[in-house]
Design an enzyme around this catalytic site. Structure first.
Site, PDB file in Angstrom:
ATOM      1  N   HIS A 308       0.850  -1.187   0.000  1.00 55.78           N
ATOM      2  CA  HIS A 308       0.000   0.000   0.000  1.00 55.78           C
ATOM      3  C   HIS A 308       0.880   1.229   0.000  1.00 55.78           C
ATOM      4  O   HIS A 308       1.934   1.252   0.625  1.00 55.78           O
ATOM      5  CB  HIS A 308      -0.924   0.016   1.234  1.00 55.78           C
ATOM      6  N   ASP A 366      -7.921  -5.539   0.155  1.00 54.53           N
ATOM      7  CA  ASP A 366      -8.408  -6.386  -0.926  1.00 54.53           C
ATOM      8  C   ASP A 366      -7.993  -7.845  -0.798  1.00 54.53           C
ATOM      9  O   ASP A 366      -8.483  -8.692  -1.535  1.00 54.53           O
ATOM     10  CB  ASP A 366      -7.905  -5.852  -2.283  1.00 54.53           C
TER      11      ASP A 366
HETATM   12  N1  CMC Z   1       4.182  -7.642  -4.851  1.00 49.85           N
HETATM   13  C1  CMC Z   1       5.540  -7.592  -5.058  1.00 49.85           C
HETATM   14  N2  CMC Z   1       6.276  -6.480  -4.946  1.00 49.85           N
HETATM   15  C2  CMC Z   1       5.629  -5.338  -4.634  1.00 49.85           C
HETATM   16  C3  CMC Z   1       4.245  -5.307  -4.415  1.00 49.85           C
HETATM   17  C4  CMC Z   1       3.527  -6.525  -4.536  1.00 49.85           C
HETATM   18  N3  CMC Z   1       2.189  -6.551  -4.323  1.00 49.85           N
HETATM   19  N4  CMC Z   1       3.851  -4.044  -4.113  1.00 49.85           N
HETATM   20  C5  CMC Z   1       4.968  -3.300  -4.154  1.00 49.85           C
HETATM   21  N5  CMC Z   1       6.045  -4.086  -4.469  1.00 49.85           N
HETATM   22  C6  CMC Z   1       7.437  -3.636  -4.564  1.00 49.85           C
HETATM   23  C7  CMC Z   1       7.680  -2.890  -5.870  1.00 49.85           C
HETATM   24  O1  CMC Z   1       8.135  -3.765  -6.884  1.00 49.85           O
HETATM   25  C8  CMC Z   1       8.722  -1.888  -5.452  1.00 49.85           C
HETATM   26  O2  CMC Z   1       9.976  -2.551  -5.420  1.00 49.85           O
HETATM   27  P1  CMC Z   1      11.327  -1.723  -5.785  1.00 49.85           P
HETATM   28  O3  CMC Z   1      11.444  -0.659  -4.743  1.00 49.85           O
HETATM   29  O4  CMC Z   1      12.402  -2.753  -5.699  1.00 49.85           O
HETATM   30  O5  CMC Z   1      11.146  -1.164  -7.164  1.00 49.85           O
HETATM   31  C9  CMC Z   1       8.362  -1.544  -4.012  1.00 49.85           C
HETATM   32  O6  CMC Z   1       7.646  -2.700  -3.518  1.00 49.85           O
HETATM   33  C10 CMC Z   1       7.464  -0.301  -3.882  1.00 49.85           C
HETATM   34  O7  CMC Z   1       6.356  -0.481  -4.755  1.00 49.85           O
HETATM   35  P2  CMC Z   1       5.667   0.714  -5.537  1.00 49.85           P
HETATM   36  O8  CMC Z   1       4.883   0.156  -6.682  1.00 49.85           O
HETATM   37  O9  CMC Z   1       6.690   1.770  -5.850  1.00 49.85           O
HETATM   38  O10 CMC Z   1       4.694   1.260  -4.406  1.00 49.85           O
HETATM   39  P3  CMC Z   1       3.436   2.150  -4.633  1.00 49.85           P
HETATM   40  O11 CMC Z   1       3.208   2.839  -3.359  1.00 49.85           O
HETATM   41  O12 CMC Z   1       3.588   2.986  -5.856  1.00 49.85           O
HETATM   42  O13 CMC Z   1       2.267   1.086  -4.952  1.00 49.85           O
HETATM   43  C11 CMC Z   1       0.531  -0.476  -4.678  1.00 49.85           C
HETATM   44  C12 CMC Z   1       1.345   0.643  -4.033  1.00 49.85           C
HETATM   45  C13 CMC Z   1      -0.684  -0.806  -3.805  1.00 49.85           C
HETATM   46  C14 CMC Z   1      -0.004  -0.014  -6.055  1.00 49.85           C
HETATM   47  C15 CMC Z   1       1.423  -1.726  -4.876  1.00 49.85           C
HETATM   48  O14 CMC Z   1       1.850  -2.180  -3.600  1.00 49.85           O
HETATM   49  C16 CMC Z   1       0.724  -2.840  -5.632  1.00 49.85           C
HETATM   50  O15 CMC Z   1       0.763  -2.855  -6.870  1.00 49.85           O
HETATM   51  N6  CMC Z   1       0.069  -3.822  -4.917  1.00 49.85           N
HETATM   52  C17 CMC Z   1      -0.697  -4.856  -5.558  1.00 49.85           C
HETATM   53  C18 CMC Z   1      -2.049  -4.315  -5.984  1.00 49.85           C
HETATM   54  C19 CMC Z   1      -2.983  -4.127  -4.801  1.00 49.85           C
HETATM   55  O16 CMC Z   1      -3.134  -4.976  -3.954  1.00 49.85           O
HETATM   56  N7  CMC Z   1      -3.685  -2.972  -4.799  1.00 49.85           N
HETATM   57  C20 CMC Z   1      -4.685  -2.646  -3.779  1.00 49.85           C
HETATM   58  C21 CMC Z   1      -4.292  -1.485  -2.936  1.00 49.85           C
HETATM   59  S1  CMC Z   1      -5.323  -1.334  -1.461  1.00 49.85           S
HETATM   60  C22 CMC Z   1      -6.893  -0.954  -2.054  1.00 49.85           C
HETATM   61  C23 CMC Z   1      -6.980   0.439  -2.510  1.00 49.85           C
HETATM   62  O17 CMC Z   1      -7.003   1.346  -1.659  1.00 49.85           O
HETATM   63  O18 CMC Z   1      -7.070   0.649  -3.722  1.00 49.85           O
END
Ligand code: CMC
Length: 434
Positions: A308, A366
């Site tokens: 998140h 989720d």
């Molecule tokens: N599985 C594997 N690696 C992950 C994941 C994951 N679910 N989420 C983040 N990472 C890694 C990502 O690869 C990155 O690694 P690095 O620093 O080496 O490049 C690091 O963690 C930070 O990730 P980010 O994408 O820069 O973080 P963000 O804050 O931009 O994204 C997120 C947050 C929720 C989009 C992301 O964690 C994600 O894609 N999760 C899976 C989708 C999900 O479950 N979404 C629902 C969110 S909660 C409901 C809502 O409020 O919408």
């Protein structure tokens, strides 16, 4: 709120600019950069808005480090335990929990608006029968402004309140209709003697041949799920609603923009993606393979339902959702549900893995919601519509707060341009013969 502090930017010991520091009632202070461009000729660069507060708001507070979520100051745990979804809606829209009389009136008004204009049913026929319910929902909610244009003066609080009630009352009816249409079943009309959630479940699950008998445990579970989804401050879909609304667009258009944004797999679409992922993993013995895929930088696979932007310790909604999941599966005699067992094991393994620990990736709301929806008989392609149903009230509360804000201006971010500099179209362009 503001105080006397300011941030001073110096270059070669020369004062470049001075920026006020603002404090909220709680949470980190913010640097007010409104005059930055005027003072320095420079913008800030913050893709993904990781360090940018886009507005003042007094609706919802999140402390991501401590795993705290408050609606109008009340902890989500207390609201989920002691309140109904409609009480929470009233709270989000009005700032205070309703008295019994206020709640009765609110409930009555919502109930009176649950039917949609009958001509709206014609719109459905324009969609392919097998369309995704979210695709239909985006179209139908957007079409509401063509039917309810008697109250579209957004500067009028009365008009805004009428639109809020209409949206809150009609979105569940529309969501259920989207499902019925995409499965070829007849629409079920709302019934006034049922509660908000009972009504939705009946419109969704009953048919003219087979009525719906409410199970109080399941109704309460769904009510709580809606509470957990009701608001989440400036998330992507809420920011979309605010940005759309900042131009003066009508509320139905703005909420539609929110629904469209929510659909993405990184946001509300994750609940559908989680269940699909669990089905694909299939068995506990395959978990390590998928954990390895999630950790592999060259593999686009992510563990859906994990991570998140704001929560870096735990998502308080996930804890409540997990408990709700237990409750529902026990009630239905599904405690041995293989998908739930798989989810528990996946969570355990991921939480012990240094990749997830170091990156502070925890299950989000989720991760378990899909399993509950599935157990309740809601098909996978309806999961994100369920999220939209819960979040509609949050979107409306933010839209209303923004319109009423005297500081409100059209949202217009700037950019760091990286394209070609000025050049001329060649004088002979378009004159060459083939
Ligand atoms: N599985 C594997 N690696 C992950 C994941 C994951 N679910 N989420 C983040 N990472 C890694 C990502 O690869 C990155 O690694 P690095 O620093 O080496 O490049 C690091 O963690 C930070 O990730 P980010 O994408 O820069 O973080 P963000 O804050 O931009 O994204 C997120 C947050 C929720 C989009 C992301 O964690 C994600 O894609 N999760 C899976 C989708 C999900 O479950 N979404 C629902 C969110 S909660 C409901 C809502 O409020 O919408």
């Amino acid at each position: 709120m503001t105080d006397q502090r300011s941030l001073t930017l110096n270059e070669n010991s020369e004062l470049v600019c001075e920026l006020p520091i603002l404090s909220g009632t709680t949470g980190p202070d913010v640097i007010d950069i409104e005059t930055l461009y005027k003072q320095t000729g420079m913008f800030t660069f913050d893709p993904g808005f990781t360090s940018t507060a886009s507005c003042r708001s007094n609706i919802t507070y999140i402390d991501g480090e401590a795993g705290i979520l408050l609606y109008r100051g009340y902890p989500i745990e207390q609201l989920a335990e002691k309140c109904t979804f409609l009480e929470v809606c009233y709270l989000l829209l009005n700032g205070e929990l309703p008295t019994p009389e206020e709640l009765k009136e609110f409930q009555g008004t919502i109930t009176m608006h649950t039917m949609v204009h009958d001509q709206l049913t014609n719109f459905f026929k324009g969609f392919r029968r097998d369309a995704h319910p979210m695709a239909i929902m985006v179209g139908i909610v957007g079409a509401l402004s063509a039917f309810y244009h008697d109250a579209l003066d957004i500067k009028s609080k009365k008009h805004r309140d009428i639109s809020a009630i209409r949206l809150l009352a009609k979105v569940p009816t529309i969501a259920a209709m989207c499902h019925k249409y995409s499965t070829g079943l007849p629409f079920m009309y709302p019934q006034n003697q049922l509660s908000y959630v009972e009504n939705f479940m009946r419109m969704m699950l009953a048919t003219p041949c087979d009525d719906f008998v409410p199970n109080p445990v399941l109704v309460r579970a769904l009510d709580r799920i809606l509470i957990l989804h009701a608001d989440h401050e400036q998330n992507a879909s809420t920011s979309t609603v605010r940005l759309a609304g900042s131009s003066g667009a009508n509320p139905y258009a703005c909420i539609t923009a929110g629904i469209a944004c929510l659909w993405g797999a990184a946001h509300g679409g994750a609940n559908e993606a989680v269940l699909n992922m669990l089905i694909k993993i299939g068995d506990v013995s395959n978990i390590q393979t998928y954990i390895a895929k999630a950790k592999d930088k060259n593999d686009p696979f992510r563990l859906m339902g994990f991570g998140h932007r704001v929560y870096k310790n735990h998502d308080p909604r996930a804890k409540l959702m997990r408990a709700t999941c237990h409750e529902v599966l026990n009630e239905l005699g599904l405690h041995d549900d293989p998908i739930f067992k798989l989810a528990l094991e996946l969570e355990r393994i991921a939480l012990e893995d240094s990749y997830f620990i170091d990156k502070k990736l925890y299950p989000n709301v989720d991760f378990y919601s899909g399993i509950v929806f599935h157990a309740l008989g809601i098909p996978t392609n309806m999961f994100t519509a369920m999220f939209a149903m819960g979040r509609t009230v949050g979107w409306i509360a933010h839209w209303d707060e923004m319109i009423a804000d005297p500081e409100q201006r059209i949202g217009r971010p700037r950019q760091l341009y990286t394209g070609s500099t000025r050049r001329d179209v060649p004088a002979d362009h378009g004159q060459t013969k083939a």
